[in-house]
Design a protein around this motif. Structure first.
Motif, PDB file in Angstrom:
ATOM      1  N   ALA A  24      41.966  21.301   4.457  1.00  0.00           N
ATOM      2  CA  ALA A  24      42.212  22.553   3.730  1.00  0.00           C
ATOM      3  C   ALA A  24      43.647  22.512   3.216  1.00  0.00           C
ATOM      4  CB  ALA A  24      42.007  23.750   4.641  1.00  0.00           C
ATOM      5  N   PHE A  25      43.822  22.832   1.946  1.00  0.00           N
ATOM      6  CA  PHE A  25      45.159  22.731   1.342  1.00  0.00           C
ATOM      7  C   PHE A  25      45.396  23.895   0.377  1.00  0.00           C
ATOM      8  CE2 PHE A  25      43.935  21.288  -2.953  1.00  0.00           C
ATOM      9  CZ  PHE A  25      42.612  20.899  -2.732  1.00  0.00           C
ATOM     10  N   PRO A  26      46.679  24.299   0.233  1.00  0.00           N
ATOM     11  CA  PRO A  26      46.977  25.404  -0.672  1.00  0.00           C
ATOM     12  C   PRO A  26      46.944  24.960  -2.129  1.00  0.00           C
ATOM     13  CG  PRO A  26      48.996  24.543   0.283  1.00  0.00           C
ATOM     14  CD  PRO A  26      47.875  23.778   0.924  1.00  0.00           C
ATOM     15  N   THR A  27      46.412  25.820  -2.974  1.00  0.00           N
ATOM     16  CA  THR A  27      46.612  25.663  -4.417  1.00  0.00           C
ATOM     17  C   THR A  27      47.268  26.961  -4.885  1.00  0.00           C
ATOM     18  OG1 THR A  27      44.656  26.685  -5.429  1.00  0.00           O
ATOM     19  CG2 THR A  27      44.355  24.477  -4.480  1.00  0.00           C
ATOM     20  N   SER A  84      46.312  20.396 -22.143  1.00  0.00           N
ATOM     21  CA  SER A  84      47.742  20.198 -22.393  1.00  0.00           C
ATOM     22  C   SER A  84      48.496  21.521 -22.375  1.00  0.00           C
ATOM     23  CB  SER A  84      47.997  19.364 -23.653  1.00  0.00           C
ATOM     24  OG  SER A  84      47.745  20.139 -24.776  1.00  0.00           O
ATOM     25  N   ALA A  85      47.821  22.613 -22.674  1.00  0.00           N
ATOM     26  CA  ALA A  85      48.503  23.916 -22.636  1.00  0.00           C
ATOM     27  C   ALA A  85      48.632  24.455 -21.201  1.00  0.00           C
ATOM     28  CB  ALA A  85      47.746  24.927 -23.493  1.00  0.00           C
ATOM     29  N   PHE A  86      47.618  24.241 -20.370  1.00  0.00           N
ATOM     30  CA  PHE A  86      47.570  24.984 -19.091  1.00  0.00           C
ATOM     31  C   PHE A  86      47.548  24.123 -17.837  1.00  0.00           C
ATOM     32  CE2 PHE A  86      45.514  27.918 -22.216  1.00  0.00           C
ATOM     33  CZ  PHE A  86      46.542  28.872 -22.227  1.00  0.00           C
ATOM     34  N   TRP A  87      47.454  22.809 -17.961  1.00  0.00           N
ATOM     35  CA  TRP A  87      47.493  21.947 -16.764  1.00  0.00           C
ATOM     36  C   TRP A  87      48.887  21.384 -16.579  1.00  0.00           C
ATOM     37  CZ3 TRP A  87      42.584  18.288 -16.642  1.00  0.00           C
ATOM     38  CH2 TRP A  87      41.450  19.060 -16.313  1.00  0.00           C
ATOM     39  N   PRO A  88      49.384  21.243 -15.375  1.00  0.00           N
ATOM     40  CA  PRO A  88      48.754  21.754 -14.170  1.00  0.00           C
ATOM     41  C   PRO A  88      48.783  23.282 -14.139  1.00  0.00           C
ATOM     42  CG  PRO A  88      50.906  20.796 -13.656  1.00  0.00           C
ATOM     43  CD  PRO A  88      50.659  20.557 -15.106  1.00  0.00           C
ATOM     44  N   GLY A  89      47.674  23.867 -13.653  1.00  0.00           N
ATOM     45  CA  GLY A  89      47.615  25.325 -13.610  1.00  0.00           C
ATOM     46  C   GLY A  89      46.229  25.823 -13.254  1.00  0.00           C
ATOM     47  N   PRO A  90      46.076  27.162 -13.211  1.00  0.00           N
ATOM     48  CA  PRO A  90      44.840  27.771 -12.694  1.00  0.00           C
ATOM     49  C   PRO A  90      43.700  27.848 -13.709  1.00  0.00           C
ATOM     50  CG  PRO A  90      46.439  29.484 -13.154  1.00  0.00           C
ATOM     51  CD  PRO A  90      47.119  28.178 -13.455  1.00  0.00           C
ATOM     52  N   LEU A  91      43.328  26.695 -14.239  1.00  0.00           N
ATOM     53  CA  LEU A  91      42.258  26.622 -15.240  1.00  0.00           C
ATOM     54  C   LEU A  91      41.307  25.488 -14.891  1.00  0.00           C
ATOM     55  CD1 LEU A  91      41.105  27.470 -18.056  1.00  0.00           C
ATOM     56  CD2 LEU A  91      42.479  25.604 -18.997  1.00  0.00           C
ATOM     57  N   THR A  92      40.007  25.777 -14.869  1.00  0.00           N
ATOM     58  CA  THR A  92      38.978  24.764 -14.624  1.00  0.00           C
ATOM     59  C   THR A  92      38.174  24.567 -15.904  1.00  0.00           C
ATOM     60  OG1 THR A  92      38.828  25.312 -12.280  1.00  0.00           O
ATOM     61  CG2 THR A  92      36.908  24.225 -13.263  1.00  0.00           C
ATOM     62  N   HIS A 119      50.120  23.761  -7.650  1.00  0.00           N
ATOM     63  CA  HIS A 119      50.837  23.988  -6.389  1.00  0.00           C
ATOM     64  C   HIS A 119      51.456  22.677  -5.886  1.00  0.00           C
ATOM     65  CE1 HIS A 119      51.574  25.157  -2.231  1.00  0.00           C
ATOM     66  NE2 HIS A 119      51.326  26.406  -2.579  1.00  0.00           N
ATOM     67  N   PRO A 120      52.733  22.718  -5.473  1.00  0.00           N
ATOM     68  CA  PRO A 120      53.394  21.467  -5.065  1.00  0.00           C
ATOM     69  C   PRO A 120      52.690  20.738  -3.924  1.00  0.00           C
ATOM     70  CG  PRO A 120      54.795  23.404  -4.624  1.00  0.00           C
ATOM     71  CD  PRO A 120      53.657  23.867  -5.474  1.00  0.00           C
ATOM     72  N   TRP A 121      52.069  21.468  -2.999  1.00  0.00           N
ATOM     73  CA  TRP A 121      51.359  20.803  -1.891  1.00  0.00           C
ATOM     74  C   TRP A 121      50.087  20.127  -2.403  1.00  0.00           C
ATOM     75  CZ3 TRP A 121      52.129  21.282   3.716  1.00  0.00           C
ATOM     76  CH2 TRP A 121      53.365  21.865   4.038  1.00  0.00           C
ATOM     77  N   CYS A 173      49.300  31.920  -1.364  1.00  0.00           N
ATOM     78  CA  CYS A 173      49.027  31.412  -2.718  1.00  0.00           C
ATOM     79  C   CYS A 173      49.655  32.344  -3.768  1.00  0.00           C
ATOM     80  CB  CYS A 173      47.522  31.327  -2.954  1.00  0.00           C
ATOM     81  SG  CYS A 173      46.696  30.234  -1.787  1.00  0.00           S
ATOM     82  N   PRO A 174      50.428  31.786  -4.703  1.00  0.00           N
ATOM     83  CA  PRO A 174      51.165  32.636  -5.647  1.00  0.00           C
ATOM     84  C   PRO A 174      50.302  33.357  -6.687  1.00  0.00           C
ATOM     85  CG  PRO A 174      51.632  30.308  -6.059  1.00  0.00           C
ATOM     86  CD  PRO A 174      50.837  30.373  -4.786  1.00  0.00           C
ATOM     87  N   VAL A 175      49.135  32.832  -7.034  1.00  0.00           N
ATOM     88  CA  VAL A 175      48.273  33.535  -8.010  1.00  0.00           C
ATOM     89  C   VAL A 175      47.291  34.450  -7.270  1.00  0.00           C
ATOM     90  CG1 VAL A 175      46.493  33.277  -9.789  1.00  0.00           C
ATOM     91  CG2 VAL A 175      48.504  31.778  -9.801  1.00  0.00           C
ATOM     92  N   GLY A 176      46.599  33.910  -6.277  1.00  0.00           N
ATOM     93  CA  GLY A 176      45.816  34.748  -5.378  1.00  0.00           C
ATOM     94  C   GLY A 176      44.364  34.980  -5.756  1.00  0.00           C
TER      95      GLY A 176
END
Ligand code: TXA
Ligand code: MG
Length: 332
Positions: A24-27, A84-92, A119-121, A173-176
């Motif tokens: 289990a790891f944080p994103t 390219s606009a949103f990675w790395p980031g909260p988009l699938t 997330h850095p981890w 988690c910063p976005v949540g």
């Protein structure tokens, strides 16, 4: 808030993954329950731990956009623009799967969901593992997603008493709330991009990058467990109440025990001793989203008969919050 990743722990976690174990790891969105994406046996262990039906696809987490070509085929330009606009980031991104995406990853569908977390981890774990990591949210099937390591410990737990080989703690988690999901697979009769799940990357931001509308997916959309009516739900019945109804509802429910999620300035009617706890709801969508699941976890543990949530304001920024609250609401 986010501590720097501990290199020794990350190395241990990567070794666990490479041996076929669960980590289990944080994103930035929620904690994930990770396994080596290319190992069907390891991915099967995710389903077993969560109690999740095998026909639900899991998201493949990748280190960067170059992995698109490993996992997907017929990748439209729009997918590369969004990556390219949103990675790395909260988009699938949901795309047509390549041969690398086996049945368990895709839930038997012809598509695969890909996400590059910020997330850095999570990034350190992907780098140390040197391979893609399949990960749904690290909660039992149908329950509230975890936004802190303690939520994962309380639910799935670490071995030998729990189900997970290693739980990494990278802080809250910063976005949540879970990632925005965009379907670009052109499956069925649909050709343009479709919004499968709203999240922190809003429709407006997607449309700004793509220059075309990104409507909701219709009923022909691929299965996504997050689209089931009752999902992300606390055990305690949860009711959404309009602001002008709340005082009357609280009064009408005297004789039951209530837990509230409402703004700090809420004034309760006299004789509201049956309100056991009042979680204060932030008045902006970003902070509300960040704190929502932690608040629901606490409200669910309060021993109340019912959770009342004051319905947040309307507006495009609140779309993801309304979506999650709607799924959390159930009469019990
Ligand atoms: O923010 C997130 O997306 C978190 C973190 C851990 O990355 N993950 C997450 O995973 O929320 P999960 O499994 O709890 O929700 C993923 C959603 C599910 O509703 C799943 O059905 C959908 O994504 N999904 C995955 N692959 C898909 C595909 N090929 N087509 C359609 N939906 C897909
Ligand atoms: Mg989930």
């Amino acid at each position: 808030m986010t501590p720097a990743p501990d290199p020794a722990l990350i190395a241990r976690a990567a070794a666990v993954l490479k041996a076929g174990g669960l980590v289990a790891f944080p994103t930035e969105t929620v904690y994930g329950l990770g396994a080596l994406a290319e190992s069907p046996a390891a991915v099967r262990a995710i389903f077993a731990a969560k109690g999740r039906p095998a026909d639900h696809p899991v998201i493949v987490h990748v280190a960067d956009a170059s992995a698109l070509d490993d996992w997907a085929i017929d990748i439209p330009p729009a997918a590369r623009m969004l990556a390219s606009a949103f990675w790395p980031g909260p988009l699938t991104l949901v795309l047509k799967r390549s041969h690398r995406a086996h049945e368990l990853i895709t839930g038997g569908q012809t598509t695969v969901g890909l996400r590059c977390p910020a997330h850095p981890w999570a990034r350190a774990l992907l780098a140390a593992t040197g391979a893609a990591v399949a990960a749904p949210s690290a909660n039992s099937f149908g329950r509230i997603s975890p936004t802190a390591a303690q939520h994962v410990r309380d639910d799935l737990g670490q071995k030998p008493r729990g189900k997970i080989d290693l739980i990494l703690d990278g802080g809250p988690c910063p976005v949540g709330i879970e990632s925005t999901i965009v379907d670009l697979s052109g499956a069925g009769s649909r050709d343009g991009p479709r919004l499968l799940r709203p999240g922190a990357i809003t429709r407006a931001r997607l449309e700004q990058v793509l220059g075309v509308p990104v409507p909701d997916a219709g009923s022909v959309a691929p299965r996504a467990s997050g689209r089931l009516a009752s999902h992300y739900a606390p055990r305690t019945p949860l009711e959404l109440v309009d602001a002008d109804q709340l005082a009357a509802r609280v009064a009408a429910l005297r004789g039951t025990r209530l837990a509230l999620l409402a703004p700090a300035d809420l004034v309760l009617p006299a004789g509201s001793d049956h309100v056991l706890t009042h979680e204060t709801a932030p008045d902006d969508a970003e902070n509300y989203g960040r704190r929502l699941y932690a608040a629901l976890h606490r409200l669910d543990a309060a021993g109340a008969d019912r959770i009342l949530v004051l319905r947040p304001p309307p507006g495009a920024d609140w779309l993801a919050v309304h979506d999650r609250l709607r799924r959390a609401a159930h009469p019990g």
